[in-house]
Design a protein around this motif. Structure first.
Motif, PDB file in Angstrom:
ATOM      1  N   GLY A 176     -27.605 -16.187  38.528  1.00 53.42           N
ATOM      2  CA  GLY A 176     -27.813 -18.013  38.410  1.00 53.42           C
ATOM      3  C   GLY A 176     -28.717 -18.761  37.616  1.00 53.42           C
ATOM      4  N   PRO A 177     -30.438 -17.999  37.897  1.00 54.46           N
ATOM      5  CA  PRO A 177     -31.506 -18.717  37.035  1.00 54.46           C
ATOM      6  C   PRO A 177     -30.713 -18.858  35.660  1.00 54.46           C
ATOM      7  CG  PRO A 177     -31.900 -17.637  38.918  1.00 54.46           C
ATOM      8  CD  PRO A 177     -30.610 -17.116  38.558  1.00 54.46           C
ATOM      9  N   ALA A 178     -30.470 -17.778  35.106  1.00 54.50           N
ATOM     10  CA  ALA A 178     -30.361 -17.789  33.380  1.00 54.50           C
ATOM     11  C   ALA A 178     -29.324 -19.046  32.755  1.00 54.50           C
ATOM     12  CB  ALA A 178     -29.948 -16.692  32.921  1.00 54.50           C
ATOM     13  N   ILE A 179     -28.634 -19.318  33.727  1.00 48.30           N
ATOM     14  CA  ILE A 179     -27.005 -19.820  33.228  1.00 48.30           C
ATOM     15  C   ILE A 179     -28.297 -21.549  34.090  1.00 48.30           C
ATOM     16  CG2 ILE A 179     -25.552 -18.902  33.376  1.00 48.30           C
ATOM     17  CD1 ILE A 179     -25.536 -21.002  35.612  1.00 48.30           C
ATOM     18  N   ALA A 180     -28.913 -22.009  34.722  1.00 50.18           N
ATOM     19  CA  ALA A 180     -28.767 -23.009  35.317  1.00 50.18           C
ATOM     20  C   ALA A 180     -29.794 -24.304  34.379  1.00 50.18           C
ATOM     21  CB  ALA A 180     -30.206 -23.180  36.313  1.00 50.18           C
ATOM     22  N   PRO A 181     -30.450 -24.243  32.475  1.00 51.71           N
ATOM     23  CA  PRO A 181     -30.538 -24.785  31.682  1.00 51.71           C
ATOM     24  C   PRO A 181     -28.791 -25.290  31.602  1.00 51.71           C
ATOM     25  CG  PRO A 181     -31.544 -22.432  31.282  1.00 51.71           C
ATOM     26  CD  PRO A 181     -30.829 -22.497  32.447  1.00 51.71           C
ATOM     27  N   TYR A 182     -27.573 -24.494  31.666  1.00 45.95           N
ATOM     28  CA  TYR A 182     -26.917 -24.970  30.807  1.00 45.95           C
ATOM     29  C   TYR A 182     -25.612 -26.138  32.567  1.00 45.95           C
ATOM     30  CZ  TYR A 182     -28.346 -21.475  28.061  1.00 45.95           C
ATOM     31  OH  TYR A 182     -28.871 -21.553  26.925  1.00 45.95           O
ATOM     32  N   LEU A 183     -26.326 -25.845  32.835  1.00 51.54           N
ATOM     33  CA  LEU A 183     -25.333 -26.209  34.500  1.00 51.54           C
ATOM     34  C   LEU A 183     -25.211 -27.863  34.075  1.00 51.54           C
ATOM     35  CD1 LEU A 183     -26.750 -24.525  37.340  1.00 51.54           C
ATOM     36  CD2 LEU A 183     -24.544 -24.391  36.434  1.00 51.54           C
ATOM     37  N   GLU A 184     -23.858 -28.169  34.276  1.00 50.14           N
ATOM     38  CA  GLU A 184     -23.934 -30.034  34.264  1.00 50.14           C
ATOM     39  C   GLU A 184     -23.110 -30.800  35.252  1.00 50.14           C
ATOM     40  OE1 GLU A 184     -22.638 -31.359  30.439  1.00 50.14           O
ATOM     41  OE2 GLU A 184     -24.418 -30.582  29.380  1.00 50.14           O
ATOM     42  N   SER A 185     -22.815 -31.300  35.855  1.00 46.68           N
ATOM     43  CA  SER A 185     -21.878 -32.213  36.387  1.00 46.68           C
ATOM     44  C   SER A 185     -20.539 -32.812  35.713  1.00 46.68           C
ATOM     45  CB  SER A 185     -22.613 -33.534  37.498  1.00 46.68           C
ATOM     46  OG  SER A 185     -23.086 -32.971  37.703  1.00 46.68           O
ATOM     47  N   GLY A 186     -19.709 -32.598  35.595  1.00 49.86           N
ATOM     48  CA  GLY A 186     -18.013 -32.747  35.262  1.00 49.86           C
ATOM     49  C   GLY A 186     -17.293 -31.893  36.169  1.00 49.86           C
ATOM     50  N   GLU A 187     -16.005 -32.300  34.642  1.00 49.78           N
ATOM     51  CA  GLU A 187     -14.863 -31.302  35.137  1.00 49.78           C
ATOM     52  C   GLU A 187     -14.707 -29.906  34.753  1.00 49.78           C
ATOM     53  OE1 GLU A 187      -9.903 -31.876  33.669  1.00 49.78           O
ATOM     54  OE2 GLU A 187     -11.222 -32.681  33.067  1.00 49.78           O
ATOM     55  N   ILE A 188     -14.617 -29.089  35.873  1.00 49.79           N
ATOM     56  CA  ILE A 188     -14.802 -28.182  35.768  1.00 49.79           C
ATOM     57  C   ILE A 188     -13.317 -27.178  35.737  1.00 49.79           C
ATOM     58  CG2 ILE A 188     -15.790 -26.104  37.362  1.00 49.79           C
ATOM     59  CD1 ILE A 188     -17.599 -27.885  38.790  1.00 49.79           C
ATOM     60  N   VAL A 189     -13.180 -26.514  35.737  1.00 45.35           N
ATOM     61  CA  VAL A 189     -11.510 -25.549  35.302  1.00 45.35           C
ATOM     62  C   VAL A 189     -11.946 -24.844  36.669  1.00 45.35           C
ATOM     63  CG1 VAL A 189     -10.461 -23.915  34.034  1.00 45.35           C
ATOM     64  CG2 VAL A 189     -11.833 -25.172  32.881  1.00 45.35           C
ATOM     65  N   THR A 190     -10.423 -25.158  37.521  1.00 51.38           N
ATOM     66  CA  THR A 190     -10.498 -24.466  38.401  1.00 51.38           C
ATOM     67  C   THR A 190      -9.658 -22.397  38.562  1.00 51.38           C
ATOM     68  OG1 THR A 190      -7.993 -25.070  38.505  1.00 51.38           O
ATOM     69  CG2 THR A 190     -10.301 -27.015  39.571  1.00 51.38           C
ATOM     70  N   SER A 191      -9.413 -22.171  39.611  1.00 53.18           N
ATOM     71  CA  SER A 191      -8.725 -21.189  39.615  1.00 53.18           C
ATOM     72  C   SER A 191      -7.783 -21.583  39.333  1.00 53.18           C
ATOM     73  CB  SER A 191      -9.697 -20.579  41.099  1.00 53.18           C
ATOM     74  OG  SER A 191      -9.339 -20.444  42.128  1.00 53.18           O
ATOM     75  N   GLY A 192      -7.288 -22.337  39.946  1.00 52.15           N
ATOM     76  CA  GLY A 192      -5.836 -22.931  39.969  1.00 52.15           C
ATOM     77  C   GLY A 192      -4.573 -22.806  39.147  1.00 52.15           C
TER      78      GLY A 192
END
Length: 135
Positions: free
Chosen positions: A97-113
């Motif tokens: 997780g730490p390496a992707i922290a700069p790219y995290l945002e809130s918004g519409e997330i693609v679901t497994s469904g």
């Protein structure tokens, strides 16, 4: 690739013969000698949905979930920023997780469904077989 794949399917769907098709459209019946699979409208629609999902992810309109982060924070990875604002890549830190922290945002997330629905439309041949064949 996405734009060209859409153009390919427009041309494939317009084709009327059924003679030695490398990539047959749903109107061209019969199993392909290379793959043993037949292309139906379900697979074409699923492929076009896959292209839309990929485009949404690459343009940052939708976010990619991360198994360790999304459930607890409700955030996903903005893939547009991931590719346009690169940082040194570390596989272990990306998985944890730490390496992707700069790219995290809130918004519409693609679901497994959404992934599962597309996968089901490819039937026994599976998504990967069709993806390799269609590209």
């Amino acid at each position: 690739m996405i734009r060209l794949s859409r153009q390919d399917w427009k041309a494939i769907r317009a084709e009327t013969d059924n003679d030695r098709e490398w990539l047959p459209g749903p109107q061209q019946k019969g199993e392909n000698p290379l793959t043993g699979l037949e292309v139906g409208e379900e697979q074409v629609e699923a492929w076009l949905a896959t292209l839309t999902m990929a485009e949404d992810l690459l343009e940052g309109r939708k976010l990619l979930p991360h198994f360790r982060i999304t459930a607890s924070t409700g955030q996903g990875i903005n893939m547009k920023r991931f590719f346009e604002e690169p940082k040194p890549f570390d596989l272990v830190l990306s998985i944890t997780g730490p390496a992707i922290a700069p790219y995290l945002e809130s918004g519409e997330i693609v679901t497994s469904g959404e992934f599962d629905q597309i996968q089901r439309q490819f039937g026994g041949g599976g998504f990967l077989t069709f993806a390799l064949w269609f590209n």
